[in-house]
Write an enzyme that holds these catalytic residues in place. Structure first.
Site, PDB file in Angstrom:
ATOM      1  N   GLN A  53       0.964  -1.289  -0.078  1.00  0.00           N
ATOM      2  CA  GLN A  53       0.035   0.051  -0.122  1.00  0.00           C
ATOM      3  C   GLN A  53       0.922   1.300   0.036  1.00  0.00           C
ATOM      4  OE1 GLN A  53      -2.921   1.690   3.270  1.00  0.00           O
ATOM      5  NE2 GLN A  53      -4.246   0.031   2.223  1.00  0.00           N
ATOM      6  N   CYS A  83      -6.498   7.388   3.991  1.00  0.00           N
ATOM      7  CA  CYS A  83      -5.922   7.903   5.482  1.00  0.00           C
ATOM      8  C   CYS A  83      -6.154   9.139   5.806  1.00  0.00           C
ATOM      9  CB  CYS A  83      -4.651   7.288   5.556  1.00  0.00           C
ATOM     10  SG  CYS A  83      -3.412   7.781   6.894  1.00  0.00           S
ATOM     11  N   LYS A 122      -7.768   2.359  -2.378  1.00  0.00           N
ATOM     12  CA  LYS A 122      -8.581   2.254  -1.196  1.00  0.00           C
ATOM     13  C   LYS A 122      -8.996   3.699  -1.028  1.00  0.00           C
ATOM     14  CE  LYS A 122      -8.508   0.936   3.565  1.00  0.00           C
ATOM     15  NZ  LYS A 122      -9.004   1.936   4.494  1.00  0.00           N
ATOM     16  N   HIS A 154     -13.766   2.360   2.487  1.00  0.00           N
ATOM     17  CA  HIS A 154     -14.085   2.506   3.427  1.00  0.00           C
ATOM     18  C   HIS A 154     -15.466   3.323   3.832  1.00  0.00           C
ATOM     19  CE1 HIS A 154     -12.471   3.558   7.807  1.00  0.00           C
ATOM     20  NE2 HIS A 154     -13.609   3.489   7.917  1.00  0.00           N
ATOM     21  N   GLY A 195     -14.505  -0.999   7.079  1.00  0.00           N
ATOM     22  CA  GLY A 195     -14.939  -0.137   8.105  1.00  0.00           C
ATOM     23  C   GLY A 195     -16.032  -0.895   9.038  1.00  0.00           C
ATOM     24  N   GLY A 196     -15.482  -0.916  10.546  1.00  0.00           N
ATOM     25  CA  GLY A 196     -16.452  -1.374  11.378  1.00  0.00           C
ATOM     26  C   GLY A 196     -16.823  -2.945  11.198  1.00  0.00           C
ATOM     27  N   GLY A 217      -9.725  -4.758   9.230  1.00  0.00           N
ATOM     28  CA  GLY A 217      -8.494  -4.049   9.723  1.00  0.00           C
ATOM     29  C   GLY A 217      -8.205  -4.291  11.259  1.00  0.00           C
ATOM     30  N   ARG A 218      -8.806  -3.229  11.958  1.00  0.00           N
ATOM     31  CA  ARG A 218      -8.476  -3.457  13.632  1.00  0.00           C
ATOM     32  C   ARG A 218      -8.912  -4.602  14.255  1.00  0.00           C
ATOM     33  NH1 ARG A 218     -11.823   1.606  15.331  1.00  0.00           N
ATOM     34  NH2 ARG A 218     -12.915   1.287  13.362  1.00  0.00           N
TER      35      ARG A 218
END
Length: 318
Positions: A53, A83, A122, A154, A195-196, A217-218
């Site tokens: 990326q 970002c 992205k 996202h 996202g989420g 991701g997270r």
């Protein structure tokens, strides 16, 4: 995922899933081209498939950076237009580029011409006072006209003034419906949602409803075993490479030993392993032993095994 999904993190995640596409943390084109920081491209062959990326806004510089990524062996080059970090904004790249779809198209065209592997994007659904229903279709149309077929969206706006990067991942409301609308509007594009998303059940639902991919991701970072151990079987219809996070710990030991032998420190790897037992008895002890001991001189595989002894132990007061 800057400072998170480095090569040590990706090596761990690849032990848990063979088929999921892994992404690097964002690497800026100026750092590679002007700064000569090619060490940022280092990765293990075991990580494939893996995408590099990039962040940047200069077409020629991004083309050079993409070429470096291709020569390093990456399977895909991804341009980050999502970002919201302050340091990213100051370099005129990241989410601020949602305001300049024409420039993004020029960057992507230059990158695609420079390398024979796929170039992807992205993005966010918009930034600041933009109306996502208006700007996102225009963005996808202009950038896809430059030869880009795959986008990861996202499903949140980014507020470049007033919200921190952390708040930008949580406060702006998610608009999954808009991503589905984009798939209906652009059926020929490969669209993934981000996202989420914190479960494979959610991911499977998005796929069942017609989207082409899901980026997590997270949640995958903080609960890697929960999200990745079953991904190959649940999402791809294959076989899971491991059956339990304990196996991943033992599989990491030779990698840790090699890293230490090359002059590295244990905490550079173990920090990515803290969430392996999230939600299980002994998880707190696992995290405590690693967090307290991994930065000490001489810390090595023995400490990891000592931390593993904590897993499954039930406190006497329980």
């Amino acid at each position: 995922m800057m400072d998170w999904t480095d090569r040590h993190c990706r090596y761990l995640h690849r032990l848990l899933t063979r088929q999921t596409l892994l992404y690097t943390e964002m690497v800026t084109a100026p750092a590679l081209v002007r700064g000569g920081a090619v060490h940022l491209l280092e990765f293990s062959e075991a990580e494939h498939p893996v995408a590099l990326q990039l962040g940047g806004s200069d077409p020629e510089e991004l083309a050079q950076a993409a070429r470096l990524g291709f020569e390093a062996g990456y399977d895909e080059i991804n341009l980050n237009v999502g970002c919201p970090s302050d340091r990213v904004q100051s370099g005129t790249f990241g989410a601020v580029l949602m305001k300049e779809p024409g420039l993004v198209a020029d960057c992507c065209a230059a990158m695609a011409e420079a390398v024979p592997i796929e170039v992807t994007v992205k993005c966010r659904i918009g930034v600041d006072d933009q109306t996502p229903e208006e700007v996102l279709p225009e963005f996808l149309a202009k950038v896809s006209a430059a030869g880009i077929d795959r986008f990861i969206i996202h499903a949140r706006k980014a507020w470049l003034q007033g919200l921190s990067p952390k708040e930008n991942r949580e406060i702006p409301p998610l608009d999954y419906a808009l991503v589905h609308q984009m798939k209906a509007l652009f059926p020929g594009l490969h669209l993934s949602v981000n996202g989420g998303i914190d479960s494979l059940e959610q991911a499977a639902d998005f796929l069942d409803r017609g989207l082409d991919g899901v980026m997590i991701g997270r949640a995958a970072y903080h609960q890697p075993a929960d999200l990745l151990l079953e991904a190959d079987a649940r999402i791809f219809g294959g076989t899971s490479p491991l059956t339990a996070p304990e196996e991943a710990v033992h599989a990491m030991l030779p990698y840790i030993e090699a890293h230490l032998a090359s002059g590295g420190r244990l905490h550079q790897i173990s920090r990515h392993m803290l969430g392996l037992f999230a939600g299980r008895p002994g998880a707190r002890g696992w995290r405590r032993v690693l967090s307290e001991g991994a930065t000490k001189p001489g810390a090595g595989p023995e400490l990891v095994l000592s931390a593993l002894d904590q897993v499954g132990q039930v406190p006497a007061s329980a």
